[in-house]
Design an enzyme around this catalytic site. Structure first.
Site, PDB file in Angstrom:
ATOM      1  N   TRP A 126     -23.472 -13.590  -9.819  1.00 30.54           N
ATOM      2  CA  TRP A 126     -24.166 -14.562  -8.991  1.00 30.54           C
ATOM      3  C   TRP A 126     -25.559 -14.798  -9.560  1.00 30.54           C
ATOM      4  O   TRP A 126     -26.300 -13.857  -9.831  1.00 30.54           O
ATOM      5  CB  TRP A 126     -24.282 -14.071  -7.549  1.00 30.54           C
ATOM      6  CG  TRP A 126     -22.975 -14.017  -6.825  1.00 30.54           C
ATOM      7  CD1 TRP A 126     -22.273 -12.899  -6.474  1.00 30.54           C
ATOM      8  CD2 TRP A 126     -22.195 -15.126  -6.374  1.00 30.54           C
ATOM      9  NE1 TRP A 126     -21.115 -13.245  -5.832  1.00 30.54           N
ATOM     10  CE2 TRP A 126     -21.032 -14.608  -5.758  1.00 30.54           C
ATOM     11  CE3 TRP A 126     -22.351 -16.510  -6.445  1.00 30.54           C
ATOM     12  CZ2 TRP A 126     -20.047 -15.413  -5.208  1.00 30.54           C
ATOM     13  CZ3 TRP A 126     -21.377 -17.320  -5.889  1.00 30.54           C
ATOM     14  CH2 TRP A 126     -20.243 -16.772  -5.275  1.00 30.54           C
ATOM     15  N   LYS A 182     -22.273 -19.154  -9.845  1.00 31.59           N
ATOM     16  CA  LYS A 182     -21.531 -17.999 -10.350  1.00 31.59           C
ATOM     17  C   LYS A 182     -21.185 -18.241 -11.808  1.00 31.59           C
ATOM     18  O   LYS A 182     -20.375 -19.102 -12.139  1.00 31.59           O
ATOM     19  CB  LYS A 182     -20.263 -17.749  -9.534  1.00 31.59           C
ATOM     20  CG  LYS A 182     -19.642 -16.375  -9.817  1.00 31.59           C
ATOM     21  CD  LYS A 182     -18.580 -15.998  -8.809  1.00 31.59           C
ATOM     22  CE  LYS A 182     -18.141 -14.546  -8.997  1.00 31.59           C
ATOM     23  NZ  LYS A 182     -17.128 -14.136  -7.995  1.00 31.59           N
ATOM     24  N   GLU A 212     -32.262 -25.725  13.114  1.00 28.11           N
ATOM     25  CA  GLU A 212     -31.514 -25.085  14.186  1.00 28.11           C
ATOM     26  C   GLU A 212     -32.273 -23.920  14.839  1.00 28.11           C
ATOM     27  O   GLU A 212     -31.877 -23.456  15.911  1.00 28.11           O
ATOM     28  CB  GLU A 212     -30.174 -24.561  13.642  1.00 28.11           C
ATOM     29  CG  GLU A 212     -29.187 -25.638  13.250  1.00 28.11           C
ATOM     30  CD  GLU A 212     -29.377 -26.206  11.860  1.00 28.11           C
ATOM     31  OE1 GLU A 212     -28.501 -26.925  11.371  1.00 28.11           O
ATOM     32  OE2 GLU A 212     -30.448 -25.940  11.238  1.00 28.11           O
ATOM     33  N   THR A 234     -30.783 -33.031  12.179  1.00 29.75           N
ATOM     34  CA  THR A 234     -30.863 -32.361  10.891  1.00 29.75           C
ATOM     35  C   THR A 234     -30.649 -33.379   9.780  1.00 29.75           C
ATOM     36  O   THR A 234     -30.018 -34.417   9.978  1.00 29.75           O
ATOM     37  CB  THR A 234     -29.793 -31.267  10.771  1.00 29.75           C
ATOM     38  OG1 THR A 234     -28.491 -31.871  10.852  1.00 29.75           O
ATOM     39  CG2 THR A 234     -29.938 -30.247  11.873  1.00 29.75           C
TER      40      THR A 234
END
Length: 545
Positions: A447, A442, A332, A185
């Site tokens: 959000w 935030k 993944e 990754t």
């Protein structure tokens, strides 16, 4: 339990079995490299056998790790098959990592053989003394490649090795849960983490991806009449698994080598390419290159992944006739989890609604059990508003991180793979990624989705690229900052205030919260990207804090 006749063949799900269909249906179909080299599936099958013999002479055996550093090529495709079919493990090396990271991944994977293209000799020369497990180096070369001074003791040359080997190999049966591939990754923190996949997982991913791509009524499809060319590196998540799918279907495949915009567009034109996949930044680059201005792209289907598909890019592609849609997955997850394909009846929707659906993260593939969970692990409402973390189960997800049990436990906490992506699901079942956990902002107690604001900014006619990041603010906690790259023709006519007012207009109509309007807009020349072309927001936050 079923009873098996003593002579019955159990048919393990092995990568070698993916070759049966193309050799039966399309043995003379072409596989093209850079427009110069042309093979057939029959020839490729022989080269796979020759490669296995050659690797065996240099010590490859059951459980050995074989690492590859090459551009997207017919050779890479041969390695996708020959190495795991021997029972060895294919490590696809991310050549865009730093030399130190490349050395770490090769050592961590325990690669014993390294196949390296001459273009990457300077990197291997620099790290050669750090490579702890490599016993044999094999050179890959292309006609016209420049000679590079080096001291690497090559044991063989790829084509010479194949020429000296037999065209038939008796690939054995073994447990379908045998590890087939390993790659790393490209996270923005810490060392790269190794993920791994078995033969069973890759075969199931291939079958399911093939079924999903064949399912729409029309459009957003991949079928036997297509011509396939990847524009996602073959070192990255099996090129999204598409080379395996393309091979099973027996379609014409085109491998472009190094990604050069004019060459890619030329191959689309000259080889009749109809299906590709890439990150949005690559398609944006291709649409802007001079070669693309006069090429008919109306038969081209393109899946965008590795990040959100901005509405502006989708409109620009559709205007050129490209059948564009989004896909979603991770290193993944092998990677395919969702595809933003239009449902039956969608052809009656207006253009804006079709764009909105194509830019959604998509509908889950068959066998994908995908949930949106709140902080307590409970499912949230599928109303297109309630958000939570995407957690998944599917038969092809990596079962852990290689030699990293602590990170593996975190990845699979509670028996679901945790993506760390925040999303919602609407009443039609479409997933929409809102943000990465680490990227969500935030501000004023609300959000704010950086991806949503980026998509709105992309609709401004003068915007080439945009990234929205959060920076600390004493009053609001965080505030969104927009970093914008302008198109060359608009560099002198579009200001930072113009961009801010463009986003503000969406706030006044109630499409976004007032807290989502960037108080700071900065015009920049370029945006930092990761090694696979994604926006590197960690680096951008550091750079513009």
């Amino acid at each position: 339990m079923i009873e098996s006749t003593q002579a019955a063949y159990a048919y393990p799900l092995l990568i070698k079995h993916l070759l049966h269909t193309p050799l039966a249906h399309a043995p003379d179909q072409e596989i093209v490299y850079r427009g110069d080299t042309r093979l057939t599936y029959r020839t490729m099958s022989e080269r796979i056998a020759r490669l296995a013999h050659g690797l065996g002479r240099h010590g490859a055996k059951m459980g050995s790790a074989v690492a590859v550093m090459d551009w997207d090529s017919h050779r890479y495709l041969e390695c996708y098959f020959a190495v795991p079919m021997m029972g060895a493990v294919l490590q696809t090396v991310n050549v865009r990592l730093s030399p130190a990271e490349i050395a770490y991944t090769i050592n961590h994977a325990g690669a014993q053989i390294l196949l390296v293209h001459t273009d990457f000799l300077p990197v291997v020369e620099a790290i050669r003394d750090q490579l702890e497990t490599v016993c044999a180096f094999i050179r890959i070369d292309d006609e016209g490649s420049e000679a590079v001074a080096h001291s690497i003791p090559f044991a063989d040359d790829y084509e010479t090795m194949l020429a000296a080997s037999a065209p038939v190999y008796d690939f054995p049966d073994f447990d379908e849960n045998t590890r087939a591939t390993t790659f790393y990754t490209t996270g923005t923190t810490g060392l790269p983490k190794g993920v791994y996949f078995s033969h069973r997982q890759l075969v199931l991913h291939t079958i399911t991806g093939m079924a999903a791509l064949a399912s729409p009524v029309s459009g957003q499809r991949f079928h036997r009449g297509d011509v396939y060319m990847p524009i996602t590196p073959m070192f990255h998540v099996h090129a999204w698994g598409m080379p395996y799918i393309a091979t099973v279907l027996g379609v014409k495949q085109v491998y472009p080598g190094r990604y050069l915009p004019d060459r890619l567009v030329g191959l689309v034109r000259d080889e009749g390419v109809t299906f590709s996949h890439c990150v949005g930044t690559i398609l944006h680059m291709l649409l802007d290159c001079p070669e693309a201005k006069t090429v008919d792209l109306s038969k081209w289907k393109v899946v965008i992944g590795g990040g959100a598909l901005p509405h502006g890019l989708a409109r620009a592609a559709l205007d050129r006739g490209i059948d564009i849609f989004a896909g979603y997955g991770m290193s993944e997850t092998g990677p395919l989890l969702t595809l933003a394909q239009l449902k039956p009846g969608s052809e009656t929707l207006d253009a804006d609604e079709q764009v909105r659906l194509r830019c959604k993260t998509g509908l889950p593939l068959p066998l994908v059990d995908l949930r949106i969970a709140d902080e307590e692990g409970a499912d949230v409402a599928h109303d297109g508003k309630a958000s939570g973390e995407v957690i998944v189960r599917a038969p092809w997800l990596t079962q852990g991180y290689l030699k990293n049990p602590e990170a593996s436990d975190q990845l699979w906490e509670g028996g679901h793979l945790h993506t760390q992506d925040i999303a919602n699901i609407d009443g039609q079942g479409y997933l929409q990624i809102v943000d990465r956990m680490k990227d969500v902002i935030k501000s004023g107690g609300e959000w704010v989705s950086s991806l949503a604001i980026e998509s709105l900014i992309s609709l401004h006619p003068g915007v080439s690229e945009a990234a929205v990041i959060g920076i600390s603010d004493a009053k609001w906690g965080e505030r969104p900052v927009a970093l914008v790259v302008l198109k060359p023709d608009f560099a002198l006519t579009v200001s930072e205030d113009d961009i801010r007012n463009h986003v503000l207009a969406f706030s006044t109509t109630g499409q976004i919260s007032k807290y989502a309007v960037p108080q700071v807009v900065k015009i920049v020349e370029r945006l930092e990207k990761t090694s696979v072309g994604k926006l590197n927001k960690k680096r951008l936050r550091e750079q513009f804090a």
